[in-house]
Design an enzyme around this catalytic site. Structure first.
Site, short mmCIF file in Angstrom:
data_model
loop_
_atom_site.label_atom_id
_atom_site.label_comp_id
_atom_site.label_asym_id
_atom_site.label_seq_id
_atom_site.Cartn_x
_atom_site.Cartn_y
_atom_site.Cartn_z
N GLY A 139 0.80 -1.23 0.00
CA GLY A 139 0.00 0.00 0.00
C GLY A 139 0.83 1.27 0.00
N LYS A 140 2.12 1.18 -0.38
CA LYS A 140 2.98 2.37 -0.43
C LYS A 140 2.43 3.42 -1.38
CE LYS A 140 6.65 0.22 -1.79
NZ LYS A 140 6.13 -1.16 -1.82
N LYS B 144 8.79 8.69 -8.12
CA LYS B 144 9.11 7.26 -8.09
C LYS B 144 10.42 7.12 -8.84
CE LYS B 144 8.03 2.78 -7.79
NZ LYS B 144 7.59 2.05 -6.59
N PRO C 254 -8.02 1.95 6.37
CA PRO C 254 -8.77 0.71 6.13
C PRO C 254 -8.81 0.42 4.63
CG PRO C 254 -10.28 2.54 6.48
CD PRO C 254 -8.89 3.09 6.68
N ARG C 255 -9.20 -0.79 4.28
CA ARG C 255 -9.38 -1.12 2.86
C ARG C 255 -10.56 -0.30 2.34
NH1 ARG C 255 -7.58 -4.00 -1.23
NH2 ARG C 255 -5.66 -4.08 -0.06
N1 LIG Z 1 -6.49 1.20 1.60
C1 LIG Z 1 -6.70 0.54 0.47
N2 LIG Z 1 -7.95 0.30 0.01
C2 LIG Z 1 -8.14 -0.37 -1.12
N3 LIG Z 1 -7.16 -0.86 -1.90
C3 LIG Z 1 -5.90 -0.67 -1.50
C4 LIG Z 1 -5.60 0.04 -0.32
N4 LIG Z 1 -4.25 0.06 -0.18
C5 LIG Z 1 -3.75 -0.58 -1.22
N5 LIG Z 1 -4.72 -1.03 -2.04
C6 LIG Z 1 -4.56 -1.78 -3.29
O1 LIG Z 1 -3.61 -2.82 -3.06
C7 LIG Z 1 -2.72 -2.93 -4.16
C8 LIG Z 1 -1.30 -2.67 -3.67
O2 LIG Z 1 -1.22 -1.34 -3.19
P1 LIG Z 1 -0.04 -0.37 -3.62
O3 LIG Z 1 -0.30 0.94 -2.96
O4 LIG Z 1 0.13 -0.36 -5.10
O5 LIG Z 1 1.18 -1.13 -2.94
P2 LIG Z 1 2.78 -0.92 -3.11
O6 LIG Z 1 3.00 0.46 -3.64
O7 LIG Z 1 3.31 -1.14 -1.74
O8 LIG Z 1 3.24 -2.00 -4.05
C9 LIG Z 1 -3.19 -1.94 -5.21
O9 LIG Z 1 -4.02 -2.60 -6.11
C10 LIG Z 1 -3.96 -0.91 -4.39
O10 LIG Z 1 -4.95 -0.26 -5.15
MG LIG Z 2 4.01 1.19 -5.28
#
Ligand SMILES: Nc1ncnc2c1ncn2[C@@H]1O[C@H](COP(=O)(O)OP(=O)(O)O)[C@@H](O)[C@H]1O
Ligand SMILES: [Mg+2]
Length: 205
Positions: free
Chosen positions: A14-15, A32, A181-182
């Site tokens: 979720g970064k 990035k 939260p999600r």
């Molecule tokens: N709070 C959240 N609610 C819904 N989806 C989320 C949430 N956090 C992350 N996701 C989803 O989870 C996946 C991974 O998140 P991402 O931010 O891309 O991770 P990272 O950058 O660490 O690889 C993505 O598809 C993103 O949209």
């Molecule tokens: Mg990422």
């Protein structure tokens, strides 16, 4: 003025979502350094979508293969160069999202945390709340501190897990920056609202 690295315990924690929420809240520049994997939405594209008021800077490296940057660069025949990974000179707040976790290689002799130390910015660690997070998060914090990188705190993603969250903050002696939260749906509006309601911006300054 907030200039920070957003790193995490792993890929897919979720970064990008956290960095987007933060970039929008701060109207920050987002960078990035190296995007590995160009099929589908890139992290910069996700931030542009989720943080309409952020200024998304171009990546230093855009690599085709979704894997560790050192290997993605090898596959593409690209030499990763320190100078290209210099911090962009921008006025105002800056959010930098690392690839994967803290010890991901950009080259075999250049780990993510080595770059963070060169940039001399503090780091926010994004961590899952799910099982396994305690060790991953404490390891990440140790690796950052071993390089004298200031750890601003841990931002959690997922369902509330007070036992794990409390163990990490106490054992790691680290600030709890809140938990997202999600979100369903996840869009610029729901993210901005959840970020404002749940993330301790007062601890970031
Ligand atoms: N709070 C959240 N609610 C819904 N989806 C989320 C949430 N956090 C992350 N996701 C989803 O989870 C996946 C991974 O998140 P991402 O931010 O891309 O991770 P990272 O950058 O660490 O690889 C993505 O598809 C993103 O949209
Ligand atoms: Mg990422």
């Amino acid at each position: 003025m907030i200039r920070t690295i957003v790193t995490g315990t792993d890929t897919d924690v979720g970064k990008t979502v956290f960095a987007a929420g933060l970039s929008q809240a701060l109207k920050a520049s987002y960078w990035k350094p190296a995007q590995a994997g160009l099929d589908g939405e890139t992290d910069s594209q996700a931030v542009a979508r989720l943080a309409p008021e952020a200024r998304v800077l171009p990546e230093a490296y855009r690599l085709n293969t979704p894997c560790s940057p050192h290997e993605a660069a090898r596959v593409d025949g690209v030499a990763i160069d320190d100078a290209a990974l210099s911090l962009p000179q921008v006025d105002g707040p800056l959010v930098v999202e690392g690839a994967g976790g803290v010890l991901v290689p950009y080259r075999e002799d250049l780990l993510a945390a080595d770059l963070f130390a060169k940039w001399n910015l503090p780091a926010i660690v994004v961590a899952r709340t799910a099982l396994g997070t305690i060790s991953h998060t404490l390891l990440s914090i140790e690796a950052l501190r071993a390089r004298d990188i200031a750890v601003t705190g841990v931002a959690f993603m997922g369902d509330a897990e007070p036992v794990a969250e409390g163990a990490i903050t106490r054992i790691g002696q680290v600030a709890h920056l809140g938990r997202l939260p999600r979100l369903d749906p996840l869009d610029a509006g729901t993210l901005a609202a959840a970020f404002a309601a749940n993330i301790r911006m007062d601890l970031l300054a």
